[in-house]
Write a protein that holds these residues in place. Structure first.
Motif, PDB file in Angstrom:
ATOM      1  N   LEU A   6     148.358  96.936 -27.114  1.00  0.00           N
ATOM      2  CA  LEU A   6     148.344  96.022 -25.977  1.00  0.00           C
ATOM      3  C   LEU A   6     147.077  96.206 -25.160  1.00  0.00           C
ATOM      4  CD1 LEU A   6     152.009  96.304 -24.686  1.00  0.00           C
ATOM      5  CD2 LEU A   6     150.987  94.431 -25.954  1.00  0.00           C
ATOM      6  N   PRO A   7     146.577  95.128 -24.561  1.00  0.00           N
ATOM      7  CA  PRO A   7     145.402  95.255 -23.707  1.00  0.00           C
ATOM      8  C   PRO A   7     145.745  96.058 -22.458  1.00  0.00           C
ATOM      9  CG  PRO A   7     146.215  92.998 -23.705  1.00  0.00           C
ATOM     10  CD  PRO A   7     147.041  93.764 -24.678  1.00  0.00           C
ATOM     11  N   PRO A   8     144.737  96.629 -21.806  1.00  0.00           N
ATOM     12  CA  PRO A   8     144.993  97.386 -20.580  1.00  0.00           C
ATOM     13  C   PRO A   8     145.687  96.518 -19.545  1.00  0.00           C
ATOM     14  CG  PRO A   8     142.683  97.525 -21.227  1.00  0.00           C
ATOM     15  CD  PRO A   8     143.339  96.543 -22.143  1.00  0.00           C
ATOM     16  N   ASN A   9     146.591  97.085 -18.811  1.00  0.00           N
ATOM     17  CA  ASN A   9     147.324  96.411 -17.731  1.00  0.00           C
ATOM     18  C   ASN A   9     148.200  95.263 -18.204  1.00  0.00           C
ATOM     19  OD1 ASN A   9     146.032  98.107 -15.854  1.00  0.00           O
ATOM     20  ND2 ASN A   9     144.283  96.731 -15.795  1.00  0.00           N
ATOM     21  N   GLU A  31     145.336  80.985  -9.895  1.00  0.00           N
ATOM     22  CA  GLU A  31     143.978  81.345 -10.304  1.00  0.00           C
ATOM     23  C   GLU A  31     143.900  82.828 -10.682  1.00  0.00           C
ATOM     24  OE1 GLU A  31     139.383  81.241  -8.610  1.00  0.00           O
ATOM     25  OE2 GLU A  31     141.006  80.503  -7.361  1.00  0.00           O
ATOM     26  N   HIS A  32     144.535  83.683  -9.894  1.00  0.00           N
ATOM     27  CA  HIS A  32     144.533  85.121 -10.163  1.00  0.00           C
ATOM     28  C   HIS A  32     145.274  85.426 -11.471  1.00  0.00           C
ATOM     29  CE1 HIS A  32     144.674  89.421  -9.401  1.00  0.00           C
ATOM     30  NE2 HIS A  32     145.969  89.381  -9.670  1.00  0.00           N
ATOM     31  N   ARG A  36     143.640  87.020 -14.879  1.00  0.00           N
ATOM     32  CA  ARG A  36     144.170  88.248 -15.481  1.00  0.00           C
ATOM     33  C   ARG A  36     144.540  88.008 -16.942  1.00  0.00           C
ATOM     34  NH1 ARG A  36     149.051  91.428 -12.739  1.00  0.00           N
ATOM     35  NH2 ARG A  36     149.064  89.406 -11.757  1.00  0.00           N
ATOM     36  N   LEU A  37     145.185  86.894 -17.232  1.00  0.00           N
ATOM     37  CA  LEU A  37     145.533  86.569 -18.616  1.00  0.00           C
ATOM     38  C   LEU A  37     144.289  86.377 -19.473  1.00  0.00           C
ATOM     39  CD1 LEU A  37     148.557  84.164 -18.074  1.00  0.00           C
ATOM     40  CD2 LEU A  37     148.605  86.509 -18.949  1.00  0.00           C
TER      41      LEU A  37
END
Length: 83
Positions: A6-9, A31-32, A36-37
């Motif tokens: 999995l990617p970080p976070n 937007e946030h 992040r995605l």
């Protein structure tokens, strides 16, 4: 099941971006969340595949992103008249 690929976070469960009532967390604007995605998908695609399944998933993700990009270029988003 291991979370090593999995990617970080990355969220660990569905709905981690919403409150217990299904409403978006006030600190998470669309937007946030999109940013992040985007970062998580980029990280996933940039990581060297650890196995054949991950490699195929990365390849299919790239194809899917290309299809979405083409659709966004070819079709305009029609906004409802009430906007």
């Amino acid at each position: 099941m291991s979370n090593a690929s999995l990617p970080p976070n990355a969220p660990m469960m569905n709905g981690s971006l919403t409150s217990s009532h299904g409403e978006a967390d006030a600190s998470s604007s669309l937007e946030h969340i999109c940013a992040r995605l985007h970062s998580q998908v980029d990280s996933f695609l940039a990581a060297p595949p650890s196995d054949d399944v991950t490699k195929r998933t990365q390849e299919q993700t790239k194809i899917t992103l290309g299809v979405i990009e083409k659709a966004l270029e070819d079709y305009e988003l029609a906004y409802p008249a009430v906007w």
